[in-house]
Write a protein that holds these residues in place. Structure first.
Motif, PDB file in Angstrom:
ATOM      1  N   GLY A  12      -7.170  -4.953  -1.875  1.00 25.22           N
ATOM      2  CA  GLY A  12      -6.518  -4.153  -2.861  1.00 25.22           C
ATOM      3  C   GLY A  12      -5.968  -4.898  -3.772  1.00 25.22           C
ATOM      4  O   GLY A  12      -5.983  -4.250  -4.865  1.00 25.22           O
ATOM      5  N   LYS A  37      -8.465  -5.499  -6.649  1.00 25.91           N
ATOM      6  CA  LYS A  37      -8.901  -4.200  -7.402  1.00 25.91           C
ATOM      7  C   LYS A  37      -8.044  -3.823  -8.382  1.00 25.91           C
ATOM      8  O   LYS A  37      -8.301  -3.469  -9.467  1.00 25.91           O
ATOM      9  CB  LYS A  37      -9.100  -3.071  -6.248  1.00 25.91           C
ATOM     10  N   ASP A  61       0.777  -1.277   0.158  1.00 26.76           N
ATOM     11  CA  ASP A  61      -0.041  -0.107  -0.046  1.00 26.76           C
ATOM     12  C   ASP A  61       0.925   1.067  -0.071  1.00 26.76           C
ATOM     13  O   ASP A  61       1.798   1.195   0.681  1.00 26.76           O
ATOM     14  CB  ASP A  61      -0.819   0.184   1.342  1.00 26.76           C
ATOM     15  N   GLU A 121       0.713   5.650  -1.106  1.00 27.50           N
ATOM     16  CA  GLU A 121       0.003   6.687  -2.031  1.00 27.50           C
ATOM     17  C   GLU A 121      -1.373   6.152  -2.504  1.00 27.50           C
ATOM     18  O   GLU A 121      -1.852   6.621  -3.599  1.00 27.50           O
ATOM     19  CB  GLU A 121       0.934   7.074  -3.096  1.00 27.50           C
ATOM     20  N   ASN A 122      -2.103   5.710  -1.623  1.00 26.87           N
ATOM     21  CA  ASN A 122      -3.607   5.258  -1.903  1.00 26.87           C
ATOM     22  C   ASN A 122      -3.821   4.267  -2.994  1.00 26.87           C
ATOM     23  O   ASN A 122      -4.798   4.408  -3.844  1.00 26.87           O
ATOM     24  CB  ASN A 122      -4.607   6.558  -1.987  1.00 26.87           C
ATOM     25  N   ASP A 123      -2.763   3.659  -3.401  1.00 27.32           N
ATOM     26  CA  ASP A 123      -2.751   2.588  -4.304  1.00 27.32           C
ATOM     27  C   ASP A 123      -1.874   1.586  -4.209  1.00 27.32           C
ATOM     28  O   ASP A 123      -1.138   1.413  -2.813  1.00 27.32           O
ATOM     29  CB  ASP A 123      -2.328   3.283  -5.563  1.00 27.32           C
ATOM     30  N   TRP A 154       1.480  -0.441  -5.001  1.00 30.92           N
ATOM     31  CA  TRP A 154       2.708   0.034  -5.666  1.00 30.92           C
ATOM     32  C   TRP A 154       3.900  -1.431  -5.525  1.00 30.92           C
ATOM     33  O   TRP A 154       3.758  -2.040  -4.860  1.00 30.92           O
ATOM     34  CB  TRP A 154       3.581   1.043  -5.009  1.00 30.92           C
ATOM     35  N   LYS A 190       6.619  -1.399   5.169  1.00 25.89           N
ATOM     36  CA  LYS A 190       6.174  -0.132   4.675  1.00 25.89           C
ATOM     37  C   LYS A 190       7.080   0.139   3.346  1.00 25.89           C
ATOM     38  O   LYS A 190       8.081   0.147   3.241  1.00 25.89           O
ATOM     39  CB  LYS A 190       6.407   0.836   5.720  1.00 25.89           C
ATOM     40  N   SER A 246      -5.015  -3.034   2.471  1.00 28.90           N
ATOM     41  CA  SER A 246      -6.211  -2.384   1.982  1.00 28.90           C
ATOM     42  C   SER A 246      -7.260  -3.279   1.664  1.00 28.90           C
ATOM     43  O   SER A 246      -6.849  -4.364   1.093  1.00 28.90           O
ATOM     44  CB  SER A 246      -6.001  -1.133   1.004  1.00 28.90           C
TER      45      SER A 246
END
Length: 350
Positions: free
Chosen positions: A185, A188, A129, A131-133, A135, A143, A182
């Protein structure tokens, strides 16, 4: 059948045999020849050297392995072997798509598209997770940061989608080191990439060590994308297979490069566990090293194939994961990770 597959064979002799006859005469005349630049080599070859292995004179070496399907598609998927790239997304010399420089280690020299076009069929992707996506990051502590973020995962997934669309007889496997928390995630991002139409369903994956479907049936049903996650809960919640329910895998990094040893990684069952039908062999150091990859990806890799075969109840690896897959030359035997991939599929199919 099992006894024939388990018959001891001399891997290096077989490689030498293939080296002598498995390619057209015009191609073979250039393989291993000295060169100055790629243009000196026949089609399908490039010019490289391996100073780390004492080979200071550049030679023409193969860009891609032989196609494991060249002997046909009528065998179970677990009877084939596929070249796999470790941290496939961690490309040498690129900037983060955040605009930042990347301080994380890099493991490959090509784009995903180039890897696929050059015969790679297994991809190891670290997803986070960020930047709201979702990666692709080569990071630490679970992280992702600007200096460890390469690009949004959807970019690479769309490259895979384009390859599968353009090559309707190819099968690709993705191994996800999964840090995505998320909700839904991964589902999606795979849906947005257009890859779901190729998805091999978990319900069709063999349990308790059974054979996988025939490769030709997977192709005809368009089940041409296998996806494994490192998060066990996602098999139930998102329909993404938990890797070590189906795969045995040796230790990665330096621990997987000790001569004569092929221990399983902590998450995996023991290498000789027959209730898992697929075998993944890692062969790369803790710290990726562009200069020494050519040495690792040659004779020592062959030795480890034999070691892991013996440790895995006389099963050859289905996936062979390396750093800098295009590099690896032995001027005497012509052995590198691409040529090894000619031998293992034939042994699996005996």
């Amino acid at each position: 059948m099992q006894s024939r597959r388990s018959k001891p064979l001399l891997l290096l002799l077989l490689i030498s045999f293939l080296f002598g006859i498995a390619v057209p005469i015009a191609f073979a005349s250039q393989l291993g020849a000295t060169c100055v630049a790629d243009r000196n080599c026949d089609a399908g070859l490039h010019c490289e050297t391996c100073i780390a292995d004492g080979n200071v004179r550049p030679r023409c070496t193969r860009i891609k392995p032989s196609d494991p399907k060249s002997t046909g598609t009528g065998l179970a998927f677990n009877r084939y072997a596929w070249l796999t790239t470790h941290n496939s997304f961690a490309r040498l010399g690129v900037r983060s798509q955040t605009g930042s420089i990347i301080l994380a280690p890099t493991n490959q020299q090509d784009s995903i598209t180039d890897q696929l076009n050059n015969g790679v069929r297994g991809l190891m992707l670290d997803m986070y997770d960020f930047e709201n996506d979702v990666w692709l990051c080569h990071s630490f502590g679970g992280k992702c940061y600007n200096i460890t973020a390469f690009q949004p995962a959807i970019n690479v997934l769309k490259e895979i989608q384009s390859f599968l669309e353009a090559n309707p007889s190819e099968v690709v496997t993705i191994f996800i080191e999964d840090y995505v928390t998320s909700p839904m995630g991964l589902t999606k991002v795979f849906t947005a990439s257009g890859l779901m139409k190729y998805w091999f369903p978990v319900s069709s994956m063999p349990k308790n060590g059974g054979d996988w479907p025939l490769l030709r049936d997977m192709i005809s049903k368009n089940h041409r994308l296998l996806v494994f996650t490192s998060k066990s809960a996602k098999e139930a919640s998102e329909g993404i297979a938990y890797e070590w329910r189906y795969v045995v895998e040796n230790q990665y990094g330096n621990g997987g490069m000790q001569a004569g040893q092929c221990p399983n990684r902590a998450e995996s069952a023991a290498m000789n566990t027959m209730s898992r039908s697929l075998v993944l062999m890692n062969y790369f150091p803790d710290a990726p090293d562009f200069a020494t990859a050519c040495k690792h990806n040659s004779a020592p890799l062959v030795d480890m194939l034999n070691t892991c075969h013996n440790a895995s109840a006389n099963r050859w690896p289905n996936f062979i994961a390396v750093d800098f897959y295009k590099f690896g030359i032995n001027s005497f035997l012509g052995v590198d990770c691409r040529e090894v991939m000619e031998v293992v599929p034939q042994k699996l199919q005996i």
